[in-house]
Design a protein around this motif. Structure first.
Motif, mmCIF file in Angstrom:
data_model
loop_
_atom_site.group_PDB
_atom_site.id
_atom_site.type_symbol
_atom_site.label_atom_id
_atom_site.label_comp_id
_atom_site.label_asym_id
_atom_site.label_seq_id
_atom_site.Cartn_x
_atom_site.Cartn_y
_atom_site.Cartn_z
ATOM 1 N N ASN A 1 1.062 -0.704 0.600
ATOM 2 C CA ASN A 1 -0.030 -0.082 -0.338
ATOM 3 C C ASN A 1 0.573 1.092 0.086
ATOM 4 N N VAL A 2 1.911 1.094 0.750
ATOM 5 C CA VAL A 2 2.909 2.472 0.673
ATOM 6 C C VAL A 2 3.287 2.730 -0.473
ATOM 7 N N PHE A 3 3.852 1.529 -1.496
ATOM 8 C CA PHE A 3 4.649 1.856 -3.026
ATOM 9 C C PHE A 3 3.709 1.180 -4.081
ATOM 10 N N TYR A 4 2.135 1.466 -3.973
ATOM 11 C CA TYR A 4 0.824 1.235 -4.780
ATOM 12 C C TYR A 4 2.240 0.076 -5.856
ATOM 13 N N LEU A 5 2.461 -1.038 -5.459
ATOM 14 C CA LEU A 5 2.647 -2.158 -5.296
ATOM 15 C C LEU A 5 1.579 -2.769 -6.249
ATOM 16 N N PRO A 6 1.330 -3.437 -7.009
ATOM 17 C CA PRO A 6 0.702 -4.529 -7.626
ATOM 18 C C PRO A 6 0.194 -5.435 -7.061
ATOM 19 N N GLY A 7 0.320 -6.201 -6.096
ATOM 20 C CA GLY A 7 0.781 -7.111 -5.385
ATOM 21 C C GLY A 7 -0.433 -7.941 -4.766
ATOM 22 N N LEU A 8 -0.850 -8.791 -3.754
ATOM 23 C CA LEU A 8 -2.086 -9.169 -3.550
ATOM 24 C C LEU A 8 -2.959 -8.938 -2.609
ATOM 25 N N GLY A 9 -1.423 -7.962 -1.490
ATOM 26 C CA GLY A 9 -2.361 -6.929 -0.848
ATOM 27 C C GLY A 9 -2.786 -6.541 -1.443
ATOM 28 N N ARG A 10 -2.909 -5.834 -2.185
ATOM 29 C CA ARG A 10 -3.831 -4.112 -3.104
ATOM 30 C C ARG A 10 -5.145 -5.511 -3.276
ATOM 31 N N LEU A 11 -4.938 -6.720 -4.054
ATOM 32 C CA LEU A 11 -5.730 -6.942 -4.968
ATOM 33 C C LEU A 11 -6.874 -7.589 -3.361
ATOM 34 N N ILE A 12 -6.112 -7.967 -2.303
ATOM 35 C CA ILE A 12 -7.091 -8.587 -1.086
ATOM 36 C C ILE A 12 -8.094 -6.868 -0.782
ATOM 37 N N PHE A 13 -7.371 -5.986 -0.254
ATOM 38 C CA PHE A 13 -8.193 -5.011 -0.214
ATOM 39 C C PHE A 13 -9.262 -4.671 -1.122
ATOM 40 N N GLN A 14 -8.428 -4.659 -1.942
ATOM 41 C CA GLN A 14 -10.135 -4.254 -3.626
ATOM 42 C C GLN A 14 -10.824 -4.954 -3.266
ATOM 43 N N ALA A 15 -10.583 -6.660 -3.160
ATOM 44 C CA ALA A 15 -11.481 -8.169 -3.054
ATOM 45 C C ALA A 15 -12.404 -7.395 -1.753
ATOM 46 N N ILE A 16 -11.762 -6.757 -0.268
ATOM 47 C CA ILE A 16 -12.615 -6.800 0.710
ATOM 48 C C ILE A 16 -13.355 -5.869 0.702
ATOM 49 N N THR A 17 -13.600 -4.184 -0.150
ATOM 50 C CA THR A 17 -14.449 -3.542 -0.702
ATOM 51 C C THR A 17 -15.488 -3.772 -0.862
ATOM 52 N N GLN A 18 -14.941 -4.725 -2.036
ATOM 53 C CA GLN A 18 -16.003 -5.161 -3.039
ATOM 54 C C GLN A 18 -16.770 -6.775 -2.614
ATOM 55 N N ARG A 19 -16.257 -6.939 -1.154
ATOM 56 C CA ARG A 19 -16.724 -8.049 -1.148
ATOM 57 C C ARG A 19 -16.785 -9.683 -1.668
ATOM 58 N N ASP A 20 -15.947 -9.699 -2.229
ATOM 59 C CA ASP A 20 -15.352 -10.532 -3.349
ATOM 60 C C ASP A 20 -15.097 -12.146 -2.658
ATOM 61 N N LEU A 21 -15.423 -12.520 -1.729
ATOM 62 C CA LEU A 21 -15.015 -13.710 -0.596
ATOM 63 C C LEU A 21 -13.846 -14.709 -1.392
ATOM 64 N N ILE A 22 -14.882 -15.431 -2.744
ATOM 65 C CA ILE A 22 -13.898 -16.059 -3.610
ATOM 66 C C ILE A 22 -12.364 -15.527 -3.269
ATOM 67 N N VAL A 23 -11.759 -14.485 -3.645
ATOM 68 C CA VAL A 23 -10.764 -13.666 -4.048
ATOM 69 C C VAL A 23 -10.259 -13.663 -2.649
ATOM 70 N N VAL A 24 -10.697 -13.089 -1.930
ATOM 71 C CA VAL A 24 -10.223 -13.447 -0.512
ATOM 72 C C VAL A 24 -9.928 -14.698 0.091
ATOM 73 N N GLU A 25 -10.488 -15.207 -0.111
ATOM 74 C CA GLU A 25 -10.450 -16.778 0.501
ATOM 75 C C GLU A 25 -9.604 -17.382 0.064
ATOM 76 N N SER A 26 -8.614 -16.919 -1.263
ATOM 77 C CA SER A 26 -8.116 -17.846 -2.001
ATOM 78 C C SER A 26 -6.843 -17.034 -1.758
ATOM 79 N N VAL A 27 -6.914 -15.696 -1.568
ATOM 80 C CA VAL A 27 -5.607 -15.575 -1.223
ATOM 81 C C VAL A 27 -5.017 -16.045 0.215
#
Lengths: 315, 546, 290
Positions: free
Chosen positions: A259-285
């Motif tokens: 989040n600090v370095f704006y890196l497109p990694g799993l962290g960014r993915l997971i936080f987007q998924a949380i906001t969008q309630r995309d449980l399958i992505v959260v679960e997989s990561v």
């Protein structure tokens, strides 16, 4: 040796099975109806039942769990609801940033901490030891994301040596990719290195009090030889234990530091998924990260057997 | 010129004086025994020679090796001397070797360091020294790790490390204290023959007068950081001029006075008395770890079907070397280990069956005194609470009555009633052992199991504790199962003796009979291996006379 | 862990105090910790400014005599926010340590007392929880229940359980074969009673030291969680959230990131020093010369 390895492998697999059950329970049973949760309050009943069918929610829990596990094993992580692509695709793309970052920091952490710990132990009680230990005391107290902010401010904003973040992608070459990961890796590794250096020093000093160190000195070996030849390997056992635990912190740290370095990694993915309630992505990561923590701890357990011959014969 | 000359050596650690005015010399080929109780400074004298003293140590005076001054010598010079001209063997063979390196590496290391030879040459020399110390490489490959060897074998490795470069001086600091007597005898033989063969000098540090008498040409007796007496072995031990040496010699052969006649099994049987404790065909096992999943290995049999009786007021010694099963047996009797077979009865009540109330009742009559006076008390409780602990078995007693019992027990062991409010760390080792005995007495038991109660004590303290136990036995008519590895204590104290080996009894009989005419070969071996001060002195006296 | 470190001889309160006063890291750590706690308590009754007010005219003021640490993009006083944020940090970390001790210590001591399959089960349970760093638990909880300060407490607390279970178990295992425990067994005392009378009092110092370490780690973890939005939610000020807000404005107002970060570092440093000092004071090995 074989028995120890087999036992550790069995424990690793068992842990993985139970951990996956925990993830499954929290993400799919606890919410009651994951489909409803994912679609939010304004969803139509049709959309909900369509998603229920897609997620296989009409089947019994145990069958769903087995299907999920079976899918994971063959690389079928399900489909992301929001991105409408297979989760595997999303995850591999993002993991290509996060996992190299985690391993890079693991390497940095090791090559910084162990020599520093050795140095301090060899100069125990002298000024150099006191300075190193004082600095490491500070290092332990610094949150990695704040340290990252300071690095960004100093090197990117003030000195303008490096860009303040972002990732060019591996397709632009190995070096540009690694370059973009260096500062995040330093930010992650240094606070953990402070901990490990203290552990290394403490373990070495404990070992230096052992009887066999006196035996080695009585053989005529000078102090530094004794440190290298006799103390280091014995001190590695507690060091390895801490290193295994630290990998879990590094994994968690990557998620934050991205989040600090704006890196497109799993962290960014997971936080987007949380906001969008995309449980399958959260679960997989989450499952992927938990599995890598378990795997690294298994490797640590197995490396005990290399360091300590007493384990080879025993359980 | 002597090989080692210590003159006026003084040592302080963090400003605290440890050694004063130490004068000692050692000639080539000579064995000097340095004797003293714990805290006498004998080990620190040795470490002063090696210059391996703890942090914050300061030395004064002079230590010369072959004419060269060692105090203040450079670390570089000392490193060349250590392991080459001066070797050292330490007390604890279990911890003195690096657990993660092979024994071959550990022996070869010193050779490579000092002789600067190639790896292959170093290995050849390692093999030859191992052969010499009784570990032929055919049976003990260089690739063994220390944990794969027994205590005695590890001490041989320690000697091989120290002697790898054929030193001119070997310092051995309590080299056999942690070993069984039979192994001790072998190690002492090895040291003696190495001295004879190579002409090196040996400084043998020990607390055991029997060992030095047997080994040393000359003896120095140390106490509280000074050498109180020094001279030839016979002069010092047989015609001592110094009160402390006499006291030591007396204490190490101390026999408590027994006012009541010994209780012998055959007399009791003749009277058809009922035994207090009766053990029949007792088997105790420990599970072995399995080698593969679903493996059900046969459990390890620590005690393999033993039977004996202890009668009221009888002192029964249970003797054996480490690992023979004597501790397991005593734990089974106390109910700390559930036996796998056989019967245990106390005062006619079966206590192995597992009926909780019966066991509780039996425990009211049975108590234990442990070996380690430091580990046997919870450091956070005061004496009043510690000593009263067994009264947990008598919940009906009022707190006043409990207090009175504690006072009585403290009186009985010669401690002050005011000590009730102290913590265990405020007592010396001997006093703590008195506390342990008080704790056992507080419930007025009929049987005390004493598990190596004097093994961790210095000889003079040991004599006092034996006197106390003996007096209590006479006065309170308490039976005692005395578990020990030390034959001299057995002889001084017990009525009968059981000799245990590998989970079985090999000999049982009255003390005199067993000591004078042992029937079993193993018993004879044990007796022969045990150092005996008087026997040795008699021999030395004859040697001189002729 | 050698068993010497498990037990230490009790000495008089006076001599403990004397040694404590001489132990520099203990004293410095204690002073810092008490200071932070005092600030947090003070914030309940007084802060320099009322942070529920959002005075537009005071936005983004650098540090000055009126606003010592400056103001944020809503015009709120940073010093006041840090003071209130201390409450949040301390509360989360303290409750998380409480959860860890409350569940972990009984688990660890029971595992050590009973051994066998129970011990094995507890250890495997530990392995499983160790695979879930607090952040991952917080992510899962937040994905289901939405964000909130309680999530952070639960996630950090859960991760503390195996830590305390391990410390308690290791300490207890070192004590069980000791002779004073055997003497208690000979005196007919049961495992529960022995644990209460003999085991727990002798592992208290280990647990205390571990407690301060976990407290410090909890503060760091809470900051990380609120930084990524999984902890305390606005408008409740928290140190981590303040750093998140500061990040996008760092070029113009670096002080926004400086002071909350320093607050974290000082608090954690204080607790770590306190822990180190306690370990020295409670470990008899260090009193002897080595």
């Amino acid at each position: 040796m074989t028995r120890y390895v087999l036992r550790r492998l069995a424990i690793g697999i068992l842990t993985l099975v139970f951990a996956s059950a925990v993830v499954f329970f929290v993400m799919e049973i606890l919410p009651g109806d994951p489909a409803r949760l994912m679609l939010g309050l304004n969803a139509t009943e049709d959309a909900i039942s369509a998603l229920r069918q897609q997620m296989g929610l009409d089947q019994p829990v145990f069958v769903r769990y087995l299907a999920w596990i079976g899918g994971l094993l063959v690389g079928d992580f399900g489909r992301s609801y929001t991105y409408s692509v297979p989760v595997l695709e999303l995850v591999t793309e993002r993991a290509a940033v996060s996992l190299p970052l985690a391993f890079l920091s693991l390497i940095l952490l090791t090559v910084i901490a162990i020599p520093v710990g050795l140095f301090a132990a060899a100069r125990r009680g002298r000024a150099a030891d006191a300075i190193v230990m004082g600095l490491s005391q500070m290092g332990v107290a610094i949150p990695n994301f704040w340290f990252a902010l300071l690095l960004v401010y100093f090197f990117a904003v003030w000195l303008r040596w490096v860009p303040s973040g972002g990732f060019p992608g591996w397709q632009s070459g190995l070096w540009p990719g690694v370059k973009a990961l260096i500062m995040p890796a330093v930010a992650l590794a240094l606070p953990q290195a402070a901990i490990l250096a203290r552990v290394t020093r403490g373990a070495l000093i404990d070992v230096l009090g052992e009887d066999y160190i006196r035996t080695a000195r009585a053989k005529g070996l000078p102090r530094n030889q004794v440190l290298w030849r006799h103390a280091l390997r014995n001190a590695l056992i507690p060091v390895l234990t801490i290193l295994g635990l630290q990998f879990a912190f590094l994994i968690a740290g990557t998620i934050i530091i991205e989040n600090v370095f704006y890196l497109p990694g799993l962290g960014r993915l997971i936080f987007q998924a949380i906001t969008q309630r995309d449980l399958i992505v959260v679960e997989s990561v989450v499952m992927l990260l938990v599995a890598s923590v378990i795997l690294v701890n298994l490797v640590v357990d197995l490396s005990y057997a290399i360091v300590d011959p007493r384990l080879r014969g025993a359980r | 010129m002597a090989l080692l000359e210590i003159e006026n050596l003084g040592l302080t650690i963090a400003g605290r004086p440890i050694l004063r005015d130490i004068d000692l010399t050692v000639e080539p080929g000579e064995i000097l025994g340095v004797v003293g109780e714990s805290g006498s400074g004998k080990s620190l004298t040795a470490l002063s020679v090696m210059q391996l003293l703890p942090h914050l140590s300061a030395t004064s005076g002079s230590v010369r090796f072959d004419g060269a001054e060692l105090l203040g010598a450079s670390e570089r010079a000392m490193c060349q001397l250590r392991g080459d001209d001066i070797g050292m063997v330490f007390q604890e063979p279990m911890t003195a070797l690096n657990p993660v390196k092979t024994i071959g590496e550990q022996i070869a290391e010193g050779i490579r360091w000092h002789a600067r030879v190639r790896a292959r040459e170093a290995l050849a020399r390692t093999a030859s020294i191992m052969q010499r110390v009784g570990l032929p490489p055919a049976d003990f490959p260089l690739s063994r790790f220390p944990h794969e060897l027994s205590g005695g074998q590890r001490q041989r490795v320690g000697i091989a490390i120290a002697c790898a470069m054929h030193p001119r001086l070997l310092i051995a600091d309590e080299p056999t204290t942690a070993l069984d007597v039979t192994i001790q005898a072998q190690i002492l033989d090895l040291l003696r023959s190495l001295v004879r063969e190579t002409g090196m000098a040996l400084v043998l540090i020990t607390h055991d007068l029997g060992v030095v008498a047997d080994m040393a040409d000359r003896i120095a007796v140390m106490r509280e950081g000074i050498v109180v007496e020094e001279g030839s072995t016979l002069d010092v031990l047989a015609h001592s001029r110094h009160a402390y040496t006499q006291q030591l010699a007396e204490a190490s052969a101390h026999v408590p006075v027994r006012h009541t006649p010994p209780v012998l099994t055959r007399d009791a049987q003749a009277r058809s008395a009922k035994p207090l404790l009766s053990v029949r065909d007792l088997v105790c096992t420990y599970p072995r770890s399995h080698r593969y999943p679903f493996d059900r290995p046969e459990p390890f049999q620590a005690v393999r079907g033993v039977s004996f009786d202890v009668y009221s007021g009888q002192t029964m010694a249970l003797v054996g070397e480490s690992g023979c099963g004597k501790s397991t047996l005593s734990r089974a009797i106390l109910g700390l280990h559930r036996p796998a077979g056989g019967t245990l009865s106390f005062d006619g009540v079966d206590i192995a069956g597992g009926d909780h109330e019966q066991i509780t009742a039996a425990r009211r009559e049975m108590q234990i005194v442990f070996q380690d006076p430091y580990g046997s008390f919870n450091p956070r409780h005061r004496v009043a609470r510690l000593v009263a602990e067994p009264l947990h078995l008598r919940p009906e007693l009022s707190s006043d009555e409990k207090r009175r019992r504690v006072e009585e027990a403290l009186d009985a062991v010669g401690l002050m009633r005011a000590d009730m409010h102290k913590y265990p760390h405020e007592f010396s080792g001997g006093q703590r052992q008195r506390l342990a005995i008080a704790r056992a007495l507080v419930i007025r038991p009929k049987l005390i199991i004493a598990d190596e109660p004097v093994s961790a004590l210095d000889v003079s303290i040991r004599a006092q504790i034996l006197d106390l136990l003996s007096e209590l036995r006479d006065r309170l008519h308490i039976a005692c199962l005395f578990v020990t590895h030390d034959l001299s204590v057995v002889r001084a104290f017990a009525d009968e003796v059981l000799v245990m080996r590998a989970g079985r009894f090999v000999e049982h009989g009255p003390v005199e009979a067993v000591f004078e005419q042992p029937e079993n070969a193993y018993t004879r071996q044990l007796l022969g291996a045990a150092p005996d001060l008087h026997r040795t002195l008699a021999r030395l006296g004859e040697d001189r006379a002729t | 862990m050698s068993d010497m470190s498990v037990t230490s001889a009790p000495s008089g309160t006076a001599s403990f105090l004397r040694r404590a006063l001489r132990n520099r890291s203990f004293m410095v750590g204690l002073v810092i910790t008490l200071f932070v706690a005092a600030i947090a308590l003070l914030s309940f009754v007084w802060t320099p400014y009322d942070i529920t007010q959002l005075p537009v005219s005071e936005r983004m003021k650098p540090p000055s005599a009126t606003h010592w640490f400056g103001t944020d993009h809503f015009g709120r006083d940073i010093l006041s926010m840090i003071m209130i944020g201390a409450r949040n940090s301390i509360a989360v970390a303290l409750v998380a340590v409480g959860i860890g001790m409350g569940i972990g210590v009984p688990l660890g001591t029971i595992a050590a007392a009973r051994g066998g399959w129970l011990d094995e089960t507890v250890m495997r349970f530990n392995d499983i929880i160790f695979a879930f760093p607090a952040l991952l638990s917080a992510i899962m909880i937040t994905a289901i229940f939405g964000p909130g300060a309680v999530n952070a407490i639960v996630a950090i607390g859960i991760f503390n359980i195996p830590v305390f279970a391990r410390v308690a178990r290791a300490g207890a295992l070192a004590l069980w074969p000791r002779e004073f425990v055997m003497a208690a067994r000979v005196a007919g005392k049961g495992a529960a009673r022995i644990t209460v009378e003999h085991i727990l009092p002798n592992i208290v110092s280990l647990l205390l030291v571990q407690g301060t370490i976990q407290f410090a780690l909890g503060i760091l973890a809470e900051a990380g969680l609120s930084y990524v939005g999984l902890g305390a939610q606005p408008p409740m000020p928290s140190w981590g959230r303040m750093l998140f807000d500061a990040q996008t404005r760092m070029i113009v107002a670096p002080y926004l990131a400086l002071f909350p970060g320093l607050a974290i570092v000082i608090t954690v440093l204080g607790l770590n020093l306190l822990g180190d000092g306690l370990r020295d004071l409670l470990d008899p090995r260090l009193n002897r010369e080595r």
